[in-house]
Motif scaffolding. Structure first.
Motif, PDB file in Angstrom:
ATOM      1  N   LYS A 149     -77.665  14.132  16.356  1.00  0.00           N
ATOM      2  CA  LYS A 149     -78.492  15.566  16.245  1.00  0.00           C
ATOM      3  C   LYS A 149     -79.719  16.045  17.189  1.00  0.00           C
ATOM      4  O   LYS A 149     -79.776  16.552  18.046  1.00  0.00           O
ATOM      5  CB  LYS A 149     -79.000  16.044  15.250  1.00  0.00           C
ATOM      6  CG  LYS A 149     -79.671  17.544  14.634  1.00  0.00           C
ATOM      7  CD  LYS A 149     -79.111  18.459  15.162  1.00  0.00           C
ATOM      8  CE  LYS A 149     -79.227  19.760  15.311  1.00  0.00           C
ATOM      9  NZ  LYS A 149     -77.957  21.118  15.364  1.00  0.00           N
ATOM     10  N   GLN A 176     -70.261  20.336  13.639  1.00  0.00           N
ATOM     11  CA  GLN A 176     -70.205  20.982  12.662  1.00  0.00           C
ATOM     12  C   GLN A 176     -69.709  19.795  11.292  1.00  0.00           C
ATOM     13  O   GLN A 176     -69.383  18.755  11.965  1.00  0.00           O
ATOM     14  CB  GLN A 176     -68.387  21.757  13.341  1.00  0.00           C
ATOM     15  CG  GLN A 176     -68.036  22.190  12.219  1.00  0.00           C
ATOM     16  CD  GLN A 176     -66.508  23.086  12.887  1.00  0.00           C
ATOM     17  OE1 GLN A 176     -67.488  23.681  14.538  1.00  0.00           O
ATOM     18  NE2 GLN A 176     -65.487  23.467  12.204  1.00  0.00           N
ATOM     19  N   VAL A 223     -75.923  20.110   0.476  1.00  0.00           N
ATOM     20  CA  VAL A 223     -75.251  20.483   1.619  1.00  0.00           C
ATOM     21  C   VAL A 223     -77.597  21.181   2.234  1.00  0.00           C
ATOM     22  O   VAL A 223     -77.631  21.093   2.897  1.00  0.00           O
ATOM     23  CB  VAL A 223     -75.293  22.008   1.043  1.00  0.00           C
ATOM     24  CG1 VAL A 223     -75.367  22.887   2.217  1.00  0.00           C
ATOM     25  CG2 VAL A 223     -73.726  21.942   0.382  1.00  0.00           C
ATOM     26  N   CYS A 273     -78.107  19.975   5.810  1.00  0.00           N
ATOM     27  CA  CYS A 273     -78.529  21.227   7.035  1.00  0.00           C
ATOM     28  C   CYS A 273     -79.892  20.634   6.925  1.00  0.00           C
ATOM     29  O   CYS A 273     -80.406  20.872   8.501  1.00  0.00           O
ATOM     30  CB  CYS A 273     -78.976  22.604   6.031  1.00  0.00           C
ATOM     31  SG  CYS A 273     -77.886  22.961   5.969  1.00  0.00           S
ATOM     32  N   GLU A 274     -80.860  19.825   6.620  1.00  0.00           N
ATOM     33  CA  GLU A 274     -81.597  19.622   7.278  1.00  0.00           C
ATOM     34  C   GLU A 274     -81.747  18.235   7.958  1.00  0.00           C
ATOM     35  O   GLU A 274     -82.604  17.776   8.873  1.00  0.00           O
ATOM     36  CB  GLU A 274     -82.651  18.356   5.676  1.00  0.00           C
ATOM     37  CG  GLU A 274     -84.396  19.543   5.978  1.00  0.00           C
ATOM     38  CD  GLU A 274     -84.191  18.144   4.511  1.00  0.00           C
ATOM     39  OE1 GLU A 274     -84.908  17.061   4.073  1.00  0.00           O
ATOM     40  OE2 GLU A 274     -84.914  19.125   2.976  1.00  0.00           O
ATOM     41  N   ASP A 314     -75.161  22.294  11.379  1.00  0.00           N
ATOM     42  CA  ASP A 314     -74.956  23.428  11.556  1.00  0.00           C
ATOM     43  C   ASP A 314     -74.198  24.410  11.118  1.00  0.00           C
ATOM     44  O   ASP A 314     -74.744  25.739  10.552  1.00  0.00           O
ATOM     45  CB  ASP A 314     -74.776  23.722  13.351  1.00  0.00           C
ATOM     46  CG  ASP A 314     -75.993  23.360  13.576  1.00  0.00           C
ATOM     47  OD1 ASP A 314     -77.734  23.292  13.791  1.00  0.00           O
ATOM     48  OD2 ASP A 314     -76.045  22.212  14.818  1.00  0.00           O
ATOM     49  N   PHE A 326     -70.710  24.718   8.961  1.00  0.00           N
ATOM     50  CA  PHE A 326     -69.774  23.412   7.680  1.00  0.00           C
ATOM     51  C   PHE A 326     -68.766  24.569   7.555  1.00  0.00           C
ATOM     52  O   PHE A 326     -68.430  25.986   7.147  1.00  0.00           O
ATOM     53  CB  PHE A 326     -70.515  24.102   5.946  1.00  0.00           C
ATOM     54  CG  PHE A 326     -71.643  23.577   6.304  1.00  0.00           C
ATOM     55  CD1 PHE A 326     -73.041  23.471   7.021  1.00  0.00           C
ATOM     56  CD2 PHE A 326     -72.408  21.946   5.264  1.00  0.00           C
ATOM     57  CE1 PHE A 326     -74.223  23.220   7.210  1.00  0.00           C
ATOM     58  CE2 PHE A 326     -73.330  21.670   5.469  1.00  0.00           C
ATOM     59  CZ  PHE A 326     -74.277  22.631   6.258  1.00  0.00           C
ATOM     60  N   VAL A 360     -74.884  26.848   1.748  1.00  0.00           N
ATOM     61  CA  VAL A 360     -74.848  26.476   3.243  1.00  0.00           C
ATOM     62  C   VAL A 360     -75.625  27.772   3.851  1.00  0.00           C
ATOM     63  O   VAL A 360     -76.267  27.886   4.288  1.00  0.00           O
ATOM     64  CB  VAL A 360     -73.596  26.676   3.821  1.00  0.00           C
ATOM     65  CG1 VAL A 360     -73.851  26.778   4.871  1.00  0.00           C
ATOM     66  CG2 VAL A 360     -72.765  25.237   3.451  1.00  0.00           C
ATOM     67  N   LYS A 361     -75.568  28.925   2.570  1.00  0.00           N
ATOM     68  CA  LYS A 361     -75.624  29.995   3.194  1.00  0.00           C
ATOM     69  C   LYS A 361     -77.750  29.963   2.691  1.00  0.00           C
ATOM     70  O   LYS A 361     -78.527  30.657   3.448  1.00  0.00           O
ATOM     71  CB  LYS A 361     -75.715  31.635   2.229  1.00  0.00           C
ATOM     72  CG  LYS A 361     -74.213  32.463   2.660  1.00  0.00           C
ATOM     73  CD  LYS A 361     -73.915  31.719   4.410  1.00  0.00           C
ATOM     74  CE  LYS A 361     -74.456  33.187   5.334  1.00  0.00           C
ATOM     75  NZ  LYS A 361     -75.076  32.570   6.644  1.00  0.00           N
ATOM     76  N   TYR A 418     -79.152  27.253   3.081  1.00  0.00           N
ATOM     77  CA  TYR A 418     -79.913  26.322   3.839  1.00  0.00           C
ATOM     78  C   TYR A 418     -80.245  26.834   4.607  1.00  0.00           C
ATOM     79  O   TYR A 418     -80.639  25.219   6.112  1.00  0.00           O
ATOM     80  CB  TYR A 418     -79.889  25.192   2.994  1.00  0.00           C
ATOM     81  CG  TYR A 418     -80.356  24.820   1.906  1.00  0.00           C
ATOM     82  CD1 TYR A 418     -82.016  24.712   1.679  1.00  0.00           C
ATOM     83  CD2 TYR A 418     -79.501  24.925   0.600  1.00  0.00           C
ATOM     84  CE1 TYR A 418     -82.308  24.817   0.542  1.00  0.00           C
ATOM     85  CE2 TYR A 418     -80.079  24.796  -0.501  1.00  0.00           C
ATOM     86  CZ  TYR A 418     -81.582  24.275  -0.251  1.00  0.00           C
ATOM     87  OH  TYR A 418     -81.551  24.504  -2.022  1.00  0.00           O
ATOM     88  N   GLY A 453     -77.560  27.195   7.271  1.00  0.00           N
ATOM     89  CA  GLY A 453     -76.532  27.127   7.967  1.00  0.00           C
ATOM     90  C   GLY A 453     -75.536  28.093   8.373  1.00  0.00           C
ATOM     91  O   GLY A 453     -75.421  29.160   7.271  1.00  0.00           O
ATOM     92  N   HIS A 454     -74.181  27.475   8.628  1.00  0.00           N
ATOM     93  CA  HIS A 454     -73.155  28.762   9.361  1.00  0.00           C
ATOM     94  C   HIS A 454     -71.602  28.367   8.371  1.00  0.00           C
ATOM     95  O   HIS A 454     -71.156  27.260   8.558  1.00  0.00           O
ATOM     96  CB  HIS A 454     -72.986  27.971  10.877  1.00  0.00           C
ATOM     97  CG  HIS A 454     -71.432  29.716  10.925  1.00  0.00           C
ATOM     98  ND1 HIS A 454     -71.588  30.041  11.930  1.00  0.00           N
ATOM     99  CD2 HIS A 454     -70.207  29.217  10.567  1.00  0.00           C
ATOM    100  CE1 HIS A 454     -70.527  30.628  12.403  1.00  0.00           C
ATOM    101  NE2 HIS A 454     -68.962  30.096  11.311  1.00  0.00           N
TER     102      HIS A 454
END
Ligand code: CO
Length: 572
Positions: A75, A84, A107, A111-112, A116, A118, A137-138, A140, A142-143
């Motif tokens: 990252k 991904q 999750v 994310c942390e 990006d 999932f 995912v939503k 935290y 993420g996509h």
């Protein structure tokens, strides 16, 4: 009518996950990745797939690396391109359902640490197994990419796939993926499926994932894109084709030849490929050279390439490699009996091993693995088609079938996992998650990590590479080391009674899970049909039933290797 503006089609790079999992036994290391990451980030990909079950497991088991650290390092370098991962819904990266608190924390930490996108899938396409992961995912930021696992069967229709897509949309997914893990999606079927999805939800981005196993994937991608898919998964050419994804360079040429714009920097792709070409000699296992360029058999039997190599090694462990053709014939029948599950982890393992047992035991379902039993009882989710009631009853045995979301039956697991860890083992919360997902593997890695660097055992992947370098012929030793040579029968007078023979080569256990109490105490009175011990073979626990009633005397020690036919105990 000629289009004036080229439609954009994006490409996800799978080189750092699926491609090296498919071709290099997932042996690429974090250093290998970091040396080229800046160029990959600059090439113009839609996203970089870099994390999944095998990458996570192999990191700790063979490379002695912390998978979370790989994510953070990557990252730091990749500032332009989203990272991904592939997530098995409620199974996360493992083979069983995890409680909701573990799903959510996993999750959140992913994310942390920089994940990006999932891609969330369930082997049975059961939406109940996807909802918690997608909601997390939503939550935290993420996509969430909802996944349709593609397979063919009398119950898998375009209408069913579209209705699954609608359910995924109602869960709030940001995009959809058609996951063709076996490489069986034809261009015609892709055109029809993508067309139907676009018609049903015109604003939903659609991505397609496939493998070149059967040779069709590049042609299929073109058809899918022409029908409205906006993104396809490719690997850099050195790590492409065979059982991996189509080559990115070729796909760009194919798509641009008909007017699509892929926005990839071809000169960077060439530099990236040169890098992996040089790395290949070091990281590609010798067994890779035995893989066929195209396995046309997939067009007939639709069995994913990875599954066939698993079946081969499972049969080799049972000294029954000559029965592969029978197993390939049995497998579609077992899959039909079990309600046509798509063949992807973990259902591929369940169906594969059960098919092997159906052939080796000589009588179908006379031996049923614990996993098949739990699958039939609903513990993996709803089967695509119902299992015929009489067979289901037989498969379930004494296990009571369930109808609810399987994870509803699980108690929170995070605190329990933390409590199980020996003191001073871990350094951060992420270690608890690594342990919850892969207990044995994580403990092995923590022990290695905590040891004095001067006294650490060598890194397993280094040992593999050194032994390969010492055998320049390219013939690797068959890696059946995990299985014992047939043990000789215990000498001395055998107690009289009805013998309980081992049905397979494997490891003998007196309990049905590590740390659990014995299934039958030595000297206890058992009834005919009671499960009294276990032979672990092919990574699955096979319960062994008493052939008669009476007093049981065990002849083998817990944890010892046993050979097919060896007497494990006598009853009477
Ligand atoms: Co794949």
């Amino acid at each position: 009518m000629k289009e004036t503006i080229a439609r954009k089609v994006r490409i996800t790079d799978t080189t750092l996950r699926d491609a090296h999992q498919s071709l290099w036994a997932t042996r690429m290391r974090t250093d290998d990745i970091l040396k080229i990451a800046e160029k990959i980030d600059a090439a113009g990909y839609y996203s970089l797939e870099c994390w999944g079950g095998a990458t996570f497991d192999v990191c700790m088991r063979f490379l002695r690396e912390n998978p979370w650290e790989r994510l953070r390092q990557l990252k730091k370098v990749c500032k332009k391109t989203p990272l991904q991962m592939l997530l098995r819904g409620q199974n996360l990266l493992g083979y069983k359902h995890y409680p909701d608190d573990i799903v959510e924390r996993f999750v959140a930490l992913a994310c942390e640490n920089g994940m990006d996108i999932f891609r969330v899938f369930d082997a049975l396409n059961d939406p109940r197994n996807l909802e918690k992961a997608i909601a997390s995912v939503k939550k935290y930021g993420g996509h969430a990419q909802g996944t349709i696992c593609y397979t063919t069967s009398p119950v898998h229709t375009v209408e069913k796939y579209v209705s699954l897509a609608r359910e995924l949309r109602s869960m709030g997914v940001d995009s959809l993926c058609i996951k063709d893990m076996a490489g069986i999606l034809t261009p015609g079927a892709a055109r029809e499926l993508v067309g139907a999805l676009v018609k049903a939800m015109p604003d939903m981005p659609i991505q397609v994932h496939s493998h070149m196993t059967s040779g069709m994937a590049a042609a299929m991608y073109l058809a899918a894109v022409e029908a409205g898919a906006g993104c396809v998964d490719c690997a850099i050419s050195t790590l492409s084709s065979f059982s991996s994804q189509p080559p990115a360079e070729s796909m760009v040429s194919i798509l641009e030849s008909v007017g699509f714009d892929c926005s990839l920097d071809r000169s960077l792709l060439a530099e990236i490929n040169a890098y992996f070409k040089a790395l290949k000699a070091k990281r590609e296992p010798a067994s890779a050279s035995r893989v066929e360029a195209v396995d046309a058999g997939v067009l007939v039997h639709a069995i994913p390439g990875g599954m066939i190599s698993n079946l081969r090694s499972q049969l080799a462990q049972q000294d029954a490699l000559d029965r592969l053709d029978e197993v390939l014939e049995e497998l579609p029948k077992t899959r039909a009996d079990l309600g046509y599950p798509p063949l992807v982890t973990p259902t591929s393992q369940i169906v594969g091993v059960q098919s092997v047992l159906n052939v080796l035991s000589g009588k179908r379902y006379s031996m049923v693995t614990d996993e098949t039993r739990r699958y039939a009882a609903g513990y993996y989710g709803r089967t695509p088609a119902p299992i015929e009631p009489k067979l289901r009853k037989k498969l379930c045995g004494s296990l009571k079938p369930i109808d609810c979301r399987p994870a509803d039956l699980l108690k929170p697991g995070l605190v329990a996992a933390a409590d199980e860890l020996p003191p001073n083992t871990i350094k951060a919360e992420e270690d608890i998650l690594s342990y919850a997902l892969f207990p044995e593997v994580a403990l092995g890695y923590f022990k290695w990590r905590n040891a004095d660097p001067a006294k650490r055992d060598p890194i397993p992947a280094d040992v593999e590479e050194a032994s390969r370098a010492a055998q320049p012929s390219g013939h690797s030793q068959a890696s059946q080391a995990s299985q014992p040579a047939p043990a000789s029968q215990a000498s001395g007078p055998a107690p009289s009674g009805t013998p309980v023979p081992a049905p397979l080569n494997g490891t003998f256990y007196r309990s049905d899970a590590p740390g659990k109490p014995q299934m039958a105490a030595d000297g206890a009175t058992v009834k005919a049909g009671d499960a009294v011990c276990v032979v672990e073979a092919m990574k699955l626990f096979n319960p062994i039933k008493a052939p008669a009633g009476g007093k049981i005397t065990f002849l083998v020690e817990h944890g010892k290797p046993v050979a097919k036919g060896q007497t494990l105990a006598v009853v009477g």
